[in-house]
Design an enzyme around this catalytic site. Sequence first.
Site, PDB file in Angstrom:
ATOM      1  N   CYS A 187       0.854  -1.198   0.000  1.00 20.05           N
ATOM      2  CA  CYS A 187       0.000   0.000   0.000  1.00 20.05           C
ATOM      3  C   CYS A 187       0.888   1.246   0.000  1.00 20.05           C
ATOM      4  CB  CYS A 187      -0.894   0.035   1.231  1.00 20.05           C
ATOM      5  SG  CYS A 187      -1.889  -1.449   1.489  1.00 20.05           S
ATOM      6  N   CYS A 221       2.488   2.899  -3.260  1.00 17.58           N
ATOM      7  CA  CYS A 221       1.761   3.913  -4.038  1.00 17.58           C
ATOM      8  C   CYS A 221       1.350   5.103  -3.176  1.00 17.58           C
ATOM      9  CB  CYS A 221       0.500   3.326  -4.666  1.00 17.58           C
ATOM     10  SG  CYS A 221       0.820   2.046  -5.905  1.00 17.58           S
ATOM     11  N   HIS A 222       0.877   4.798  -1.961  1.00 22.61           N
ATOM     12  CA  HIS A 222       0.253   5.858  -1.146  1.00 22.61           C
ATOM     13  C   HIS A 222       1.230   6.535  -0.196  1.00 22.61           C
ATOM     14  CE1 HIS A 222      -3.841   4.867  -2.468  1.00 22.61           C
ATOM     15  NE2 HIS A 222      -3.588   3.595  -2.244  1.00 22.61           N
ATOM     16  N   CYS A 264      -8.516  -2.215  -4.148  1.00 15.87           N
ATOM     17  CA  CYS A 264      -7.123  -1.841  -4.370  1.00 15.87           C
ATOM     18  C   CYS A 264      -6.235  -3.088  -4.429  1.00 15.87           C
ATOM     19  CB  CYS A 264      -6.681  -0.921  -3.240  1.00 15.87           C
ATOM     20  SG  CYS A 264      -5.744   0.504  -3.784  1.00 15.87           S
ATOM     21  N   CYS A 290     -34.574   0.301  12.488  1.00 11.02           N
ATOM     22  CA  CYS A 290     -33.430   0.962  13.130  1.00 11.02           C
ATOM     23  C   CYS A 290     -33.898   2.281  13.738  1.00 11.02           C
ATOM     24  CB  CYS A 290     -32.328   1.254  12.110  1.00 11.02           C
ATOM     25  SG  CYS A 290     -31.889  -0.106  11.009  1.00 11.02           S
ATOM     26  N   CYS A 343     -35.580   2.755  17.368  1.00 11.72           N
ATOM     27  CA  CYS A 343     -34.682   2.913  18.514  1.00 11.72           C
ATOM     28  C   CYS A 343     -33.773   4.130  18.359  1.00 11.72           C
ATOM     29  CB  CYS A 343     -33.827   1.657  18.700  1.00 11.72           C
ATOM     30  SG  CYS A 343     -34.697   0.323  19.561  1.00 11.72           S
ATOM     31  N   ARG A 366     -21.973  -4.857  13.074  1.00  8.20           N
ATOM     32  CA  ARG A 366     -22.900  -4.241  14.027  1.00  8.20           C
ATOM     33  C   ARG A 366     -24.315  -4.205  13.462  1.00  8.20           C
ATOM     34  NH1 ARG A 366     -25.535  -4.061  17.112  1.00  8.20           N
ATOM     35  NH2 ARG A 366     -26.016  -2.719  18.869  1.00  8.20           N
ATOM     36  N   CYS A 380     -27.911  -5.946  14.950  1.00  9.94           N
ATOM     37  CA  CYS A 380     -29.211  -5.307  15.171  1.00  9.94           C
ATOM     38  C   CYS A 380     -30.301  -6.033  14.381  1.00  9.94           C
ATOM     39  CB  CYS A 380     -29.169  -3.828  14.784  1.00  9.94           C
ATOM     40  SG  CYS A 380     -28.944  -2.723  16.206  1.00  9.94           S
TER      41      CYS A 380
END
Lengths: 263, 157
Positions: free
Chosen positions: A78, A81-82, A116, A179, A182, A220, A224
């Site tokens: 990574c 390039c970055h 990527c 969702c 709540c 997450r 739910c």
Amino acid sequence: MPRHPGLPLPVALAALLLTGAVAGAEPIAPADRRSGFDQMSAEIQTMQRDDDANPGMLAVVDGAELWTKPPSSSRPACAGCHGEASSSMRGVAARYPAWDARTARPIDLQGRINACRRTHQGADPLAYESPDLLALTAFVATQSRGQRIAPPEDARLAPARAEGRALFEARMGQLGLSCAICHDENWGRRLGAAAIPQGQPTGYPLYRLEWQGMGSLQRRLRNCLTGMRAEPFGYGAPEYVALEAYLATRAAPLPVETPAVRP
Amino acid sequence: MRRGRRAARFVPAVLALALATARAEEGVVSFTIVGDAIPASLTGASGDPNRGRAIVTDRTRGLCLLCHGGPFPEERFQGNLAPDLAGIGTRRSPAQLRLRLVDGRALNPDTIMPSYYSLTGLTRVGRVWQGRPILSAAEIEDVVAFLATLREPEGRP
């Protein structure tokens, strides 16, 4: 706390297609937006604030190592390039999900990392919720820590944001909850033992004590959905990216907290 | 005058009949809604209040205390999204409680209370939960029987 009539998902999506726009005002005004951090105990707040105590920092450290490690000898890391992530990746997470021109779809940060890998590193995508994908995503997102969430003004993202909002407000599962019931209408109240947060995705990937580990926002959301006794979407499903795109607009201008700690 | 009295008795009966709607769904027993209530037991029998209490306080069966508080001193961490259950037996008749448990959407389409005995109007129900209501008819009757015993207003022993 404003109330919204809960529409069944097909009705909500049909209404969305008919109007072609997001109906209604913002459920939580920008000035009223709060991170779940504010509702945590002082102990867990301290754990998040202190990098030496924050268990999410272990993933960030792993991510930093992966950033500089080429996936194969013939392809760049990574960093190849970055360069220095602290400058090149600063603010990136605050702008995600973003539009991906190659696939002509919105893409979230972990999706971008995998894209990527495929296109520039000739490597297989990392599995959702794998330690390496969580670590790299946490490392990249941490470079935006403290920066305000600022979704791009990109009209191409509007349909996904609208779909995300429709999903957020749709009643689902055997319990017929949404969702929004709540997190828009009853945040601050108590669901059993849990203080209901606004559900602002400010710190993902994050360390959740309940999980005893790191997890993504998709994980997450699946929790739910399962709690509502709904069938979760599969990892990587466009529905999650749409929800993430909506949630980013709903969270701005709260600051990025990655790696957050949550109970 | 005698006729008048009889007529006066007759009027509410006609109104009640006019408002009565029978519901038949696959997977659940049929029942009749009269006004804001389901007068007849879903099983034809009375429920057991002790079993009902166990269902109400079980956070994976009744789920009630996730949203409601109530006179359950041994239960820590009761929710506060919905009205306290203390004294509910004086505020609602068993028939009214039954409809509110079975399908509160019949009274308020926006209610956040799950419909405990209905399979209609649901989306993306999880595979393991498909084709069955949250509670069985017998469990509904147990919960109705228990809630009817909650006759002390909040804050009294």
